[in-house]
Design an enzyme around this catalytic site. Sequence first.
Site, PDB file in Angstrom:
ATOM      1  N   GLU A   1      38.630  29.671  34.280  1.00 43.07           N
ATOM      2  CA  GLU A   1      38.878  29.603  35.562  1.00 43.07           C
ATOM      3  C   GLU A   1      37.827  28.143  36.230  1.00 43.07           C
ATOM      4  O   GLU A   1      36.853  28.655  36.748  1.00 43.07           O
ATOM      5  CB  GLU A   1      38.138  30.919  36.563  1.00 43.07           C
ATOM      6  CG  GLU A   1      38.401  30.902  38.099  1.00 43.07           C
ATOM      7  CD  GLU A   1      37.906  32.205  38.784  1.00 43.07           C
ATOM      8  OE1 GLU A   1      38.295  32.499  39.872  1.00 43.07           O
ATOM      9  OE2 GLU A   1      36.475  32.803  38.265  1.00 43.07           O
TER      10      GLU A   1
ATOM     11  N   HIS B   1      43.431  36.392  41.795  1.00 44.01           N
ATOM     12  CA  HIS B   1      42.899  37.318  42.847  1.00 44.01           C
ATOM     13  C   HIS B   1      43.513  36.801  44.251  1.00 44.01           C
ATOM     14  O   HIS B   1      42.716  36.168  45.048  1.00 44.01           O
ATOM     15  CB  HIS B   1      41.224  37.241  42.870  1.00 44.01           C
ATOM     16  CG  HIS B   1      40.523  35.965  42.915  1.00 44.01           C
ATOM     17  ND1 HIS B   1      40.731  34.748  43.575  1.00 44.01           N
ATOM     18  CD2 HIS B   1      39.512  35.535  41.951  1.00 44.01           C
ATOM     19  CE1 HIS B   1      40.298  33.846  43.229  1.00 44.01           C
ATOM     20  NE2 HIS B   1      39.306  34.227  42.430  1.00 44.01           N
TER      21      HIS B   1
ATOM     22  N   ARG C   1      54.265  30.379  59.289  1.00 36.76           N
ATOM     23  CA  ARG C   1      54.967  29.064  59.060  1.00 36.76           C
ATOM     24  C   ARG C   1      54.599  28.498  57.736  1.00 36.76           C
ATOM     25  O   ARG C   1      55.514  27.846  57.128  1.00 36.76           O
ATOM     26  CB  ARG C   1      54.795  28.182  60.265  1.00 36.76           C
ATOM     27  CG  ARG C   1      55.490  28.456  61.575  1.00 36.76           C
ATOM     28  CD  ARG C   1      55.575  27.593  62.598  1.00 36.76           C
ATOM     29  NE  ARG C   1      54.365  27.163  63.061  1.00 36.76           N
ATOM     30  CZ  ARG C   1      53.658  27.929  64.046  1.00 36.76           C
ATOM     31  NH1 ARG C   1      54.295  29.087  64.774  1.00 36.76           N
ATOM     32  NH2 ARG C   1      52.334  27.732  64.700  1.00 36.76           N
TER      33      ARG C   1
ATOM     34  N   GLY D   1      36.592  46.989  47.711  1.00 40.19           N
ATOM     35  CA  GLY D   1      36.232  47.438  49.011  1.00 40.19           C
ATOM     36  C   GLY D   1      35.583  46.469  49.737  1.00 40.19           C
ATOM     37  O   GLY D   1      35.101  46.441  50.974  1.00 40.19           O
TER      38      GLY D   1
ATOM     39  N   ASP E   1      36.863  40.729  38.483  1.00 40.06           N
ATOM     40  CA  ASP E   1      36.140  39.783  38.851  1.00 40.06           C
ATOM     41  C   ASP E   1      34.619  39.762  38.607  1.00 40.06           C
ATOM     42  O   ASP E   1      33.829  39.310  39.403  1.00 40.06           O
ATOM     43  CB  ASP E   1      36.573  39.270  40.179  1.00 40.06           C
ATOM     44  CG  ASP E   1      36.230  37.582  40.353  1.00 40.06           C
ATOM     45  OD1 ASP E   1      35.861  36.856  39.536  1.00 40.06           O
ATOM     46  OD2 ASP E   1      36.210  37.186  41.678  1.00 40.06           O
TER      47      ASP E   1
ATOM     48  N   ALA F   1      30.972  35.821  45.818  1.00 41.06           N
ATOM     49  CA  ALA F   1      30.777  34.957  44.629  1.00 41.06           C
ATOM     50  C   ALA F   1      31.192  36.045  43.421  1.00 41.06           C
ATOM     51  O   ALA F   1      30.233  36.383  42.660  1.00 41.06           O
ATOM     52  CB  ALA F   1      29.521  34.641  44.529  1.00 41.06           C
TER      53      ALA F   1
END
Length: 390
Positions: free
Chosen positions: A141, A228, A239, A261, A285, A320
């Site tokens: 990542e 995510h 738009r 949550g 994550d 984070a």
Amino acid sequence: MSRRDDAAGPRGTADRVVVADRIVTATGADGPGWLALGDGLVVDVGDGPAPTGDLVRLPLERLQGVVVPGFVDQHVHGALGVDFGGADEAGARRAAAHHQRAGSTRLVASVATASSEATVRALGVLAPLVEEGVLDGVHLEGPWLSVERRGAHDPGLLRSPEPAEVEALLEAARGTVRLVTIAPELPGAVDAIRLLVDRGVVVALGHSDCTAAEAHAAADAGATVVTHVYNGMRPLHHREPGLAGAALTDDRLAVELILDGQHVSRDAVEIARRASSGRLVLVSDAMAATGWSDGRYSIAGSEVVVEHGVAMLADGSSLAGSTGTVGAGVTRLVREHGVSLPEAVRASSATAAASLGLAGAGLGRGDRADLVVLDDQGRVGRVMRGGHWL
């Protein structure tokens, strides 16, 4: 590690049978059933209260609760104070074991943005664990992410993909990189996507300020996952819907969702769930504070403060990562969103496995003997991995 190279092993000889009043598999079976297990695999599976024939002579274990396939977490940074990006072998094993005991029997270890040298060091630690089977691959990542949508990633470490660096990291990983997140609008990103896909790596789009058109073009180039959804991308706009809009409408893209949550509101969860039915992938994550304690941590070159289980950058500008697990997300999906267990099974195991090319994750014949027993509240009870109770 090519998606084309991962196949379920041959069926062995059964040495025991487990029986439950309800077994929900990735193939859609839902009801009383049994699983004949041997050599770490599901040798046979059937409906009804008990097997017949030669299987009746085998040791039988009756399970209390609902049996579902082990969860697949394709986006997990660590646990128990350990970050996969800076862990030693012992630490990486501890972090993996924590998530496995929580039901995520298959893990792709996420390495966040760092220097090339630090990433190579991390790959040197994690690659043997993938080869051993402790992990099911590595997820990079970063560092090829957008500064505008960086989240917790240090902007000073972000950069555009260069073919030489891409090749060097893949070589250092010895074929264990299974997933890479990339921002498709960066210079050279589309060429990097094609290169990665050609090497058998799954490409995810994320931490990106791209337009919807750029996201669809990246899918044309071979990207098949969105990292995510909603987080690390421009907000959905009528738009210019951006990457979030592409994620919800492009049937080629599996859609990661952090269901802790904190990261996504209830209504946004429902939008993603309904729009991407059959493509939704629950991910944790999870960062180093998972299963550990509040305090100060570091991830992707940034200082993080965890209070009451919520991880935020020290300056308060961004979440984070999470301190949850996929299992906790399954419980929330079932209890708070009223989702059926078959749908939860798809989101927690089958869809991720399919998108990553991981065979044998659904409790079918020849699949790995990875299972989770849920209680009547949808919470994780017992966990079996490779035929062994954890």
